[in-house]
Design a protein around this motif. Structure first.
Motif, PDB file in Angstrom:
ATOM      1  N   GLN A 187       8.969   1.197  -9.072  1.00  0.00           N
ATOM      2  CA  GLN A 187       9.023   1.075  -7.613  1.00  0.00           C
ATOM      3  C   GLN A 187       7.975   1.919  -6.907  1.00  0.00           C
ATOM      4  O   GLN A 187       7.827   1.808  -5.692  1.00  0.00           O
ATOM      5  N   THR A 188       7.322   2.818  -7.624  1.00  0.00           N
ATOM      6  CA  THR A 188       6.311   3.632  -6.942  1.00  0.00           C
ATOM      7  C   THR A 188       4.905   3.299  -7.442  1.00  0.00           C
ATOM      8  O   THR A 188       4.167   2.586  -6.789  1.00  0.00           O
ATOM      9  N   SER A 189       4.568   3.773  -8.646  1.00  0.00           N
ATOM     10  CA  SER A 189       3.176   3.628  -9.064  1.00  0.00           C
ATOM     11  C   SER A 189       2.811   2.159  -9.311  1.00  0.00           C
ATOM     12  O   SER A 189       1.698   1.745  -9.021  1.00  0.00           O
ATOM     13  N   ARG A 235      -0.269  -2.761  -4.196  1.00  0.00           N
ATOM     14  CA  ARG A 235      -0.727  -2.518  -2.822  1.00  0.00           C
ATOM     15  C   ARG A 235      -2.246  -2.433  -2.779  1.00  0.00           C
ATOM     16  O   ARG A 235      -2.890  -3.008  -1.915  1.00  0.00           O
ATOM     17  N   GLU A 236      -2.792  -1.742  -3.764  1.00  0.00           N
ATOM     18  CA  GLU A 236      -4.233  -1.580  -3.793  1.00  0.00           C
ATOM     19  C   GLU A 236      -4.935  -2.921  -3.908  1.00  0.00           C
ATOM     20  O   GLU A 236      -5.912  -3.190  -3.222  1.00  0.00           O
ATOM     21  N   LEU A 237      -4.402  -3.756  -4.768  1.00  0.00           N
ATOM     22  CA  LEU A 237      -4.994  -5.081  -4.941  1.00  0.00           C
ATOM     23  C   LEU A 237      -4.961  -5.840  -3.623  1.00  0.00           C
ATOM     24  O   LEU A 237      -5.954  -6.415  -3.187  1.00  0.00           O
ATOM     25  N   LEU A 238      -3.793  -5.834  -2.976  1.00  0.00           N
ATOM     26  CA  LEU A 238      -3.644  -6.608  -1.753  1.00  0.00           C
ATOM     27  C   LEU A 238      -4.477  -6.009  -0.631  1.00  0.00           C
ATOM     28  O   LEU A 238      -5.085  -6.718   0.164  1.00  0.00           O
ATOM     29  N   ASP A 239      -4.480  -4.693  -0.570  1.00  0.00           N
ATOM     30  CA  ASP A 239      -5.166  -4.003   0.519  1.00  0.00           C
ATOM     31  C   ASP A 239      -6.659  -4.291   0.542  1.00  0.00           C
ATOM     32  O   ASP A 239      -7.218  -4.675   1.549  1.00  0.00           O
ATOM     33  N   SER A 240      -7.311  -4.040  -0.588  1.00  0.00           N
ATOM     34  CA  SER A 240      -8.759  -4.162  -0.538  1.00  0.00           C
ATOM     35  C   SER A 240      -9.249  -5.206  -1.518  1.00  0.00           C
ATOM     36  O   SER A 240     -10.055  -6.058  -1.190  1.00  0.00           O
ATOM     37  N   TYR A 257      -7.225  -5.867  -9.938  1.00  0.00           N
ATOM     38  CA  TYR A 257      -6.417  -7.021 -10.315  1.00  0.00           C
ATOM     39  C   TYR A 257      -5.718  -6.754 -11.645  1.00  0.00           C
ATOM     40  O   TYR A 257      -4.537  -7.046 -11.800  1.00  0.00           O
ATOM     41  N   GLN A 258      -6.471  -6.175 -12.578  1.00  0.00           N
ATOM     42  CA  GLN A 258      -5.894  -5.923 -13.895  1.00  0.00           C
ATOM     43  C   GLN A 258      -4.698  -4.998 -13.804  1.00  0.00           C
ATOM     44  O   GLN A 258      -3.652  -5.264 -14.381  1.00  0.00           O
ATOM     45  N   SER A 259      -4.864  -3.898 -13.069  1.00  0.00           N
ATOM     46  CA  SER A 259      -3.731  -2.973 -13.036  1.00  0.00           C
ATOM     47  C   SER A 259      -2.588  -3.577 -12.237  1.00  0.00           C
ATOM     48  O   SER A 259      -1.426  -3.368 -12.563  1.00  0.00           O
TER      49      SER A 259
END
Lengths: 618, 601
Positions: free
Chosen positions: B145-147, B153-158, B325-327
Motif C-alpha cells: 500500500q505504500t512503496s 504513482r510515479e508512472l502515472l504522474d510523469s 513502467y517496469q517498476s
C-alpha cells in the motif's frame, strides 16, 4: 513569517547539507559533468558544420565536397553518444552509493535516538523518509544535478553561439527568454510549499495504512473497516487535492517553457529571413541558427522538470535532516567508567522523571524515588495502572533518562557507563514482547549471541518455552514479521527466555507473565526462582503470585515509593498495598455471586480511583 | 505451484504461462481502473493530439519561411513570410496552452486512478480474513500500500504522460518528415530497425532487474519497520550494532539491484543517441547531395534535419518511462495478487438482517481446522442461551481463542455452522453481526487520535457524555481525566505513555460503548492491576445482566460472575457446568481452581 524567511534560506543551501554523504562520489559526478558538457558542446558543434556545408558545397553545387563535412557530423554524433555513455557510467553508480550511505546513516541515527523520539514520530513518517525521500535524492544527484548544471551551461553557451552567428538574432532570442527566468523564480516559491505539503500528507497516509494493518483485529471486531476507509479516503482526498495543485503549478511552468521558445523562434524567423533578404546573414548561418536553437530546445524545456525535481529534493533533504538534526539526549559519556566486578546493586537516589511534553501545570510522573536493590535481591514493584511502574523499569537501562536524582549500579551512576555496558549488565523483558524476523534461536540469544546450546536450552526451560521444539523447524523456525506468528503467551515466554539467556547481573521484568495461564505461570515461577536466587531482579507485578517471587516489595503510589518491605508486612500494615494487591475477593464458591459492588473483607481506600458508575448505555 | 493471489510473489523464476497469467490479471486490474475515466481519457488524448501536432508543425514553417518567404521578400513580398511567422506563433501558442491543459488533465486522471486503487487495496485488506493477515505479515501488506503504490504513482504522474507526449511527438515528426520529403522519411524508418532491437533487449533485461529491485526494497522496508516498532527491545538488548550490519547488508543488496537496473539504462540511452546521430548524418549526406544537384530546396533540407534531430529527442524520456513502467508493472502485479485473494470469511451475497438480536449463540456440528490436516476443534455442539455468561477456561493452546473467534466470525467453521438467534453467521448482514457481537482481545491497539476517538470507535456517533459514561463504567475515567488534555489527549503523542493496563481499559470502554448483545473477552484484563480488574468486573456484572458473554481469562476470578464454566482441553469441551458444581467436584476445573486459589496471597 519566520517560516517563510527560513524557506528562503535557499534551496541550494538545503541540498548542500547532503554534501558530506555525496563527497566521496563528487569526483565521479564532476567527471560526469565534464562528459555531459562535452556531449553538449559536440551537439552544438554539429550545426556549425551544417553551416559550412550550406554556405560551401551546397551553395556552389559541389556534391563531391560534401563527404568530408558529413563524415565530421557522423564523428561528432558518435562522440556525443560516447560522452553520454561516459556521463552515465561516471554518475550512476556513485548515486546509488549516496543513497545507501544516507539510508544507513538515517537508520543508525534512528536506532541511536532515545525512545522518547520514537514515541513522537510515527514509523510511517520515518519510513517515507528512508525510502521515497532518499530515492529522490539519489536521482537528483545522479541525474538532476548533472543535467541541471550542464543544461544551464548549454543554454548559456548556446545563446552565445546564437549571438556569434548573428548578434541581432541572438540578442532577440536571449531577450525573449527573459520571462522564462522570471517565471522560474515565481515557480520556485509556489511549488516548494505544495511539494512539502504533498510529502507530509503522503507520510500521514502511510501512517494511516500502517495503523489499519496493525489494528486489523480491532477494526474487524467492531466491523469498522468501512469507517477506517472513510478516514483513509478523506486523507487520500487531501493528498489528491495537493497533487492537483502541484500539477497546476507544473502546467504553468510548462506553458512558459514551450511558449517562450516558440515565440522567440517565430520572431527570429521573421528577423532572420528579413536580414537574409538584406544580405546581412547567409542562408547557411540561418540554417545553423535554427539548428542550434533546436538543440537548445530540450535543455530549455527540461529546466521545468529539473526545477521541480530540485525542489522536491530540497524538501526531501529537509525532511531527512529533521531526523538527523535531532539531538540525542541519551548518549555515552565522554570518558566512560567501568564496573570492575559487577555485583548487581541497583540504587535509585532521589529519582525524578517527567516526560518532556508534560505540561508545566502537571506534576512529573516520578518524584523523589528512593530504592535500593541489594545484590541478588528480588524486588517487586507494585502500584496501580499508570502509576509509573513501567517507566521506572525503563529508566534502569536509560531507555528514558532521569530528570532528577540518579540511578547507580554498584555505586556508579548509570550515565557514566556506556549504554552497551549498562545494557549488558541489565536485561529487560517487556510486557508486549517484540520478536524480530529471525530464528527462535537468534531471538532468544539476542542479548548474548555467544551462548552455548546448553545455556539456550536452560533459558527456554526456565521460561517454559519448550513449545519451540515442536515448531516446524524447531529452534531454527523463523518467527516475527516474516515468519511464523506466535500467540501472546508464547511471545511472552520467548521474551522472558531472552532476558534470562542474557545472563545479566540485573533482570528487569515488566509484568512478564501477564499472558500466561495459571498452570504455565506456576511452572515459570518455580523455574525462575533458581535464576532469581543469584540475580538482582526488579519485577513489575500485578498478581500476588508474582509478588511471591520477590524478597521485598516496593509500593509505587502517586509517583513515589511509599513503602518497602516484605509482602506479609505490607499486607498487614499498608492499606493502599492491600487495595492494590489483594485478590478480588475470596475465591468464589465460598461466597454467593452478588450483584453490585462486592463486599471486600479489606477496607478499601479509594485513592485515585473513584467508585465506578455503571449507567453505561444499556 | 500456483501464482494465484499472493502465492509465489517472491519468486523470480516464473514460467511463461505463469508470467502470462500474472500479466493478464494486472491488465484486468488496470482496465477496471481506467474504465470509469474513459470520457476524460478520450478528451485528454484529443488535447495531446492537437497540441503535439501544433508543436511538430514548427520546422515546416521554418522551411516555408526560408524557401518561399526569403525569395518573396527579395521581391518585397511580405506575405509568405508573414504567413510562416504567424502560423508558427499560432501553432506554438496553441501547442503550449494545450500542453498546460494536458498536464492538469493527466494529473486529474492519474490521481483518480490512484485514489481508486488506494481505496480498493485498503478496503480489500480490511476484508481479508485474519488468517491471511497472520500468514502474509503486516510489513508486506504495508509495502503493497505504500512503496508499490508509489511506483504506480510515479508512472502515472510523469512516466505515462511522457510516453504519450513523446510517442505522439515521434509519430507526428515522422509523418511530417514523410510529407515534406519522403526519401528522408524512409531513412528515418530504416533507423527504426536497430531501434526496435535495442528497445526489445532493454525491455527483457530490465524486466527481470526491476522485479529484483522490488523484492530488495521490500526487505529493506520490513527490517526498517520492524526495528522502529521494536525499538525498545533493540536498545535493551544492544541489537543496534548487529542491526547496523544486517540493514547495511540489505541496503547494499537493494543498492546493487538498483545499480544494475540503471546500468542497463546507461547503455540504452547513449545507444539511442547514437542511432539518432547516425541517421542525422545519413539524412544530411543524401539530402546534401540532392541539394547540390538541385533536387532539393535548402529550407526543406533544414526542416528534414530539424525533424530528424527532434525525432529522437523524446526517446530518452520514453526510455525513462520504461524505467518507471517496469517498476510500476511489478508493483501492479503484486497489488493485483493481493486483490485476487478471496476473503476466506466473505460477506454474504444475500445478507439476512437481524435488527434486534437476542443473543443466542449456537454451534451446530462444528469442526474447525486451520489447515486441512490440522484439526483444532473436533466436531462439537454447543448452545449458549441469550443472557448467559460463560467462562471459558483451559490451558494455552486448548482452543479457547479459536472457539471465541468463531463466534466473532474471525474465522468460519470448516464443517457445520455457528448461528446467532438461529441465523447462520455466514448469512448475517455484516453490519448486524458486528453490532450484535463484539470481541475484545488482549492486544489493545490504539489508533492515532484522541482518547475519545479511540473509545468512540466502538460507536462513531457517540456523544461525549456517552464516551465518558463508558470510560467511567470500566474505571478508566480517572486516569483519562488526569491526562494533560483529558479525553482530547492525543494517544499518538503520548502513545508510549499510556500503559498497557490503561490501553486495555480504553479498549474495554470501546467495547462497552458499542453495546453489543454478545460480548467476547479474550484475555482482555490480563494487564490490569487488581483494583482495575475489580472495577471492570463490578462494571461487568451490571453490564452483562442482559447480555450473552464469553469470557476467556487465565485468572479464574472471572468465574465469579459466570453462570456457566466450560473447560477445554485439546480442542474439546471436557467439563461444562455451573461454577459451584464444578468446584465442588473432582474434575479438571476443581484442580485449576485450587491451583489458582493457592496463587492468591
Amino acid at each position: 513569517m519566520s517560516k517563510d524567511v527560513k524557506k528562503k534560506a535557499g534551496t541550494l543551501a538545503s541540498i548542500m547539507r547532503v554534501y558530506p554523504y555525496a563527497k566521496p562520489a563528487m569526483g565521479r559526478i564532476y567527471l560526469g559533468m565534464v562528459a555531459a558538457m562535452l556531449a553538449a558542446l559536440v551537439a552544438l558543434a554539429i550545426p556549425q558544420v551544417l553551416r559550412e556545408i550550406v554556405d560551401g558545397p551546397l551553395k556552389d553545387g559541389k556534391a563531391d565536397q560534401i563527404w568530408w563535412p558529413v563524415g565530421l557530423v557522423l564523428l561528432l554524433g558518435i562522440a556525443e553518444a560516447a560522452m553520454i555513455w561516459f556521463r552515465r557510467w561516471f554518475v550512476l553508480q556513485p548515486g546509488t552509493h549516496i543513497e545507501a550511505r544516507m539510508r544507513n546513516g538515517l537508520y543508525n541515527q534512528l536506532q541511536d535516538l532515545p525512545v522518547a523520539f520514537h514515541d513522537r514520530w510515527p514509523s510511517g513518517q520515518l519510513l517515507s523518509r528512508a525510502m521515497s525521500d532518499l530515492n529522490l535524492i539519489r536521482r537528483w544527484f545522479s541525474f538532476g544535478l548533472v543535467l541541471f548544471v550542464v543544461n544551464v551551461i548549454t543554454i548559456v553557451v548556446g545563446l552565445a553561439v546564437l549571438v556569434s552567428i548573428n548578434w541581432m538574432l541572438g540578442l532577440l532570442f536571449t531577450v525573449c527568454s527573459i520571462p522564462l527566468w522570471i517565471y522560474g523564480y515565481v515557480f520556485e516559491r509556489k511549488y516548494s510549499v505544495v511539494a512539502r505539503r504533498s510529502q507530509d500528507q503522503a507520510g500521514d497516509l502511510a501512517t494511516a495504512v500502517e495503523e489499519s494493518v496493525h489494528g486489523i483485529r480491532v477494526l474487524k471486531a467492531f466491523g469498522r473497516g468501512k469507517f477506517a476507509l472513510r478516514n483513509f479516503a478523506a486523507q487520500a482526498e487531501q493528498l489528491r487535492g495537493t497533487e492537483i495543485e502541484k500539477a497546476k503549478a507544473i502546467a504553468g511552468i510548462w506553458l512558459w517553457l514551450i511558449l517562450v521558445p516558440d515565440v522567440s523562434f517565430a520572431l527570429c524567423l521573421a528577423g532572420g529571413v528579413w536580414l537574409a533578404s538584406l544580405g546581412q546573414v547567409s542562408v547557411g548561418a540561418l540554417v545553423a541558427f535554427f539548428a542550434t536553437a533546436t538543440v537548445l530546445r530540450f535543455p530549455i524545456e527540461s529546466i521545468g522538470f529539473l526545477l521541480s525535481m530540485t525542489f522536491d529534493t530540497r524538501t526531501a533533504s529537509d525532511r531527512f535532516f529533521e531526523v538527523l538534526d535531532e539531538v540525542n539526549t541519551i548518549t555515552d559519556p565522554a570518558s566512560p567508567k567501568q564496573i570492575a566486578k559487577p555485583k548487581g546493586r541497583l540504587v535509585f537516589e532521589k529519582v525524578d522523571f517527567r516526560y518532556p511534553d508534560t505540561p508545566e501545570s502537571f506534576p512529573g510522573l516520578l518524584r523523589d524515588v528512593n530504592l535500593e536493590l541489594k545484590p541478588g535481591e528480588t524486588m517487586a514493584i507494585v502500584g496501580l495502572t499508570g502509576s509509573g511502574k513501567s517507566t521506572l523499569t525503563a529508566l534502569t537501562t536509560r531507555l528514558y533518562e532521569v530528570t532528577g536524582g540518579r540511578i547507580t549500579l554498584d555505586g556508579v551512576d548509570i550515565r557514566d557507563l556506556t549504554r552497551q555496558d549498562l545494557r549488558t549488565e541489565i536485561a529487560m523483558a517487556f510486557e508486549d514482547a517484540t520478536l524480530f524476523s529471525a530464528s527462535v534461536r537468534d531471538n532468544v540469544l539476542l542479548g548474548r549471541p555467544e551462548s552455548t546450546e546448553e545455556e539456550l536450552r536452560r533459558a527456554l526451560e526456565i521460561a517454559q518455552a519448550d513449545f519451540v521444539y515442536e515448531l516446524p523447524e524447531g529452534l531454527d523456525t523463523k518467527v516475527g514479521e516474516e515468519g511464523l506468528s506466535l500467540s501472546g503467551g508464547q511471545r511472552q515466554r520467548l521474551a522472558l527466555a531472552r532476558a534470562v539467556a542474557a545472563q545479566p547481573k540485573v533482570l528487569v521484568l515488566d509484568d512478564p507473565l501477564s499472558a500466561l495461564d495459571v498452570d504455565t505461570e506456576a511452572m515459570v515461577e518455580a523455574a525462575l526462582r533458581q535464576v532469581l536466587a543469584s540475580t538482582t531482579a526488579m519485577i513489575v507485578a500485578h498478581r500476588p503470585s508474582t509478588v511471591m517471587l520477590a524478597d521485598r516489595v516496593a509500593l509505587l503510589q502517586d509517583g513515589t515509593i511509599t513503602a518497602v518491605g516484605k509482602h506479609s508486612e505490607l499486607l498487614a500494615k499498608n492499606e493502599h498495598y492491600r487495595f492494590v494487591i489483594s485478590s478480588l475477593d475470596e475465591p468464589q464458591g465460598s461466597r454467593p455471586v452478588v450483584a453490585g459492588p462486592p463486599t471486600t473483607p479489606i477496607p478499601i481506600v479509594r485513592s485515585g480511583v473513584g467508585r465506578p458508575s455503571t449507567e453505561v448505555g444499556t | 505451484m500456483t501464482v494465484s493471489g499472493v502465492e509465489g510473489e517472491e519468486r523470480q523464476d516464473y514460467t511463461r504461462a505463469e508470467s502470462r497469467q500474472i500479466r493478464a490479471r494486472s491488465i484486468r486490474l488496470l482496465g477496471s481502473l481506467i474504465r470509469p475515466l474513459r470520457a476524460r481519457i478520450v478528451l485528454t488524448i484529443l488535447v495531446v493530439l492537437v497540441s503535439t501536432a501544433a508543436q511538430v508543425a514548427g520546422p515546416t514553417f521554418v522551411a516555408l519561411g526560408i524557401d518561399s518567404g526569403l525569395p518573396a521578400l527579395l521581391k518585397q513580398d511580405w506575405l509568405p513570410l508573414s504567413f510562416a511567422v504567424v502560423g508558427f506563433l499560432l501553432t506554438g501558442t496553441i501547442g503550449a496552452l494545450l500542453i498546460a491543459w494536458y498536464t492538469v488533465l493527466t494529473a486529474r486522471i492519474s490521481q483518480a486512478i490512484l485514489i481508486d486503487l488506494r481505496k480498493r487495496v485498503f478496503l480489500h485488506t480490511q476484508r481479508l480474513s485474519l488468517e491471511f493477515h497472520e500468514s502474509y505479515t503486516s510489513g508486506k501488506i504495508i509495502a503493497r500500500q505504500t512503496s508499490d503504490l508509489d511506483a504506480i504513482r510515479e508512472l502515472l504522474d510523469s512516466g505515462l504522460s511522457q510516453l504519450v507526449q513523446g510517442g505522439l511527438y515521434m509519430l507526428f515528426t515522422a509523418i511530417a518528415l514523410f510529407s515534406i520529403d519522403w526519401l528522408s522519411g524512409l531513412m528515418l524508418l530504416g533507423s527504426m530497425i536497430p531501434l526496435y532491437f535495442l528497445t526489445r533487449w532493454f525491455q527483457i533485461a530490465s524486466q527481470k532487474a526491476f522485479r529484483e529491485t522490488r523484492t530488495a526494497s521490500a526487505r529493506v522496508i520490513v527490517q526498517f519497520v520492524e526495528t522502529m516498532t521494536g525499538i525498545r527491545a533493540v536498545k535493551a538488548f544492544r541489537k543496534e550494532k548487529r542491526n547496523e550490519l544486517e540493514f547495511g547488508d540489505l541496503v547494499e543488496k537493494y543498492r546493487y539491484a538498483n545499480e544494475r537496473t540503471i546500468n542497463l539504462f546507461g547503455i540504452f540511452d547513449p545507444a539511442l543517441v547514437l542511432i539518432g546521430n547516425v541517421t542525422l548524418a545519413v539524412v544530411l549526406l543524401v539530402g546534401g547531395l540532392r541539394v547540390a544537384t538541385g533536387g532539393l530546396a535548402i529550407g526543406v533540407l533544414l526542416a528534414t534535419l530539424l525533424y530528424t534531430r527532434s525525432f529522437y529527442a523524446p526517446a530518452p524520456e520514453i526510455a525513462m518511462f520504461y524505467n518507471s513502467y517496469q517498476s510500476a508493472a511489478a508493483a501492479l502485479e503484486k497489488i493485483s495478487g493481493v486483490l485476487e485473494e478471496t476473503p476466506s470469511v466473505p460477506d454474504p451475497t444475500g445478507p439476512i438482517a437481524l435488527l434486534k438480536a437476542r443473543g443466542t449463540v449456537e454451534f451446530r456440528e462444528v469442526e474447525f481446522a486451520y489447515k486441512e490436516d490440522r484439526i483444532v476443534l473436533p466436531k462439537f455442539n454447543l448452545k449458549i442461551p441469550s443472557g448467559q455468561i460463560i467462562a471459558l477456561v483451559g490451558s494455552t493452546g486448548a482452543g479457547k481463542s479459536t472457539l471465541a473467534k468463531l463466534i466473532a466470525r474471525f474465522y468460519d467453521p470448516t464443517v457445520g455452522s455457528v448461528t446467532l438467534d438461529g441465523v447462520d453467521l455466514r448469512q448475517l448482514h455484516p453490519k448486524d453481526l458486528r453490532r450484535a457481537i463484539v470481541m475484545v482481545t488482549q492486544e489493545a491497539y490504539l489508533f492515532s487520535g484522541t482518547v475519545a476517538d479511540n473509545i468512540s470507535l466502538g460507536k462513531p456517533e457517540a456523544t461525549r457524555e456517552e464516551v465518558i459514561a463508558a470510560a467511567r463504567a470500566v474505571g478508566a475515567h480517572e486516569f483519562i481525566s488526569a491526562l494533560p488534555n483529558g479525553y482530547d489527549t492525543d494517544v499518538n503523542k503520548r502513545g508510549g505513555r499510556v500503559s498497557a493496563g490503561q490501553r486495555q481499559l480504553i479498549s474495554f470502554a470501546r467495547a462497552f460503548i458499542a453495546d453489543p448483545v454478545v460480548l467476547i473477552l479474550d484475555e482482555a484484563t490480563a494487564s490490569l492491576d487488581i483494583p482495575s480488574e475489580r472495577l471492570v468486573q463490578e462494571g461487568l456484572q451490571t453490564l452483562l445482566a442482559d447480555r450473552t458473554a464469553v469470557i476467556i481469562a487465565h485468572r479464574l476470578s472471572t468465574v465469579a460472575i459466570a453462570d456457566r464454566v466450560l473447560v477445554m482441553e485439546h480442542g474439546r469441551i471436557v467439563e461444562d457446568g455451573a461454577p459451584a458444581d464444578l468446584i465442588a467436584g473432582t474434575g479438571r476445573f476443581a484442580q485449576l481452581h485450587a491451583a489458582w486459589r493457592d496463587s492468591l496471597v
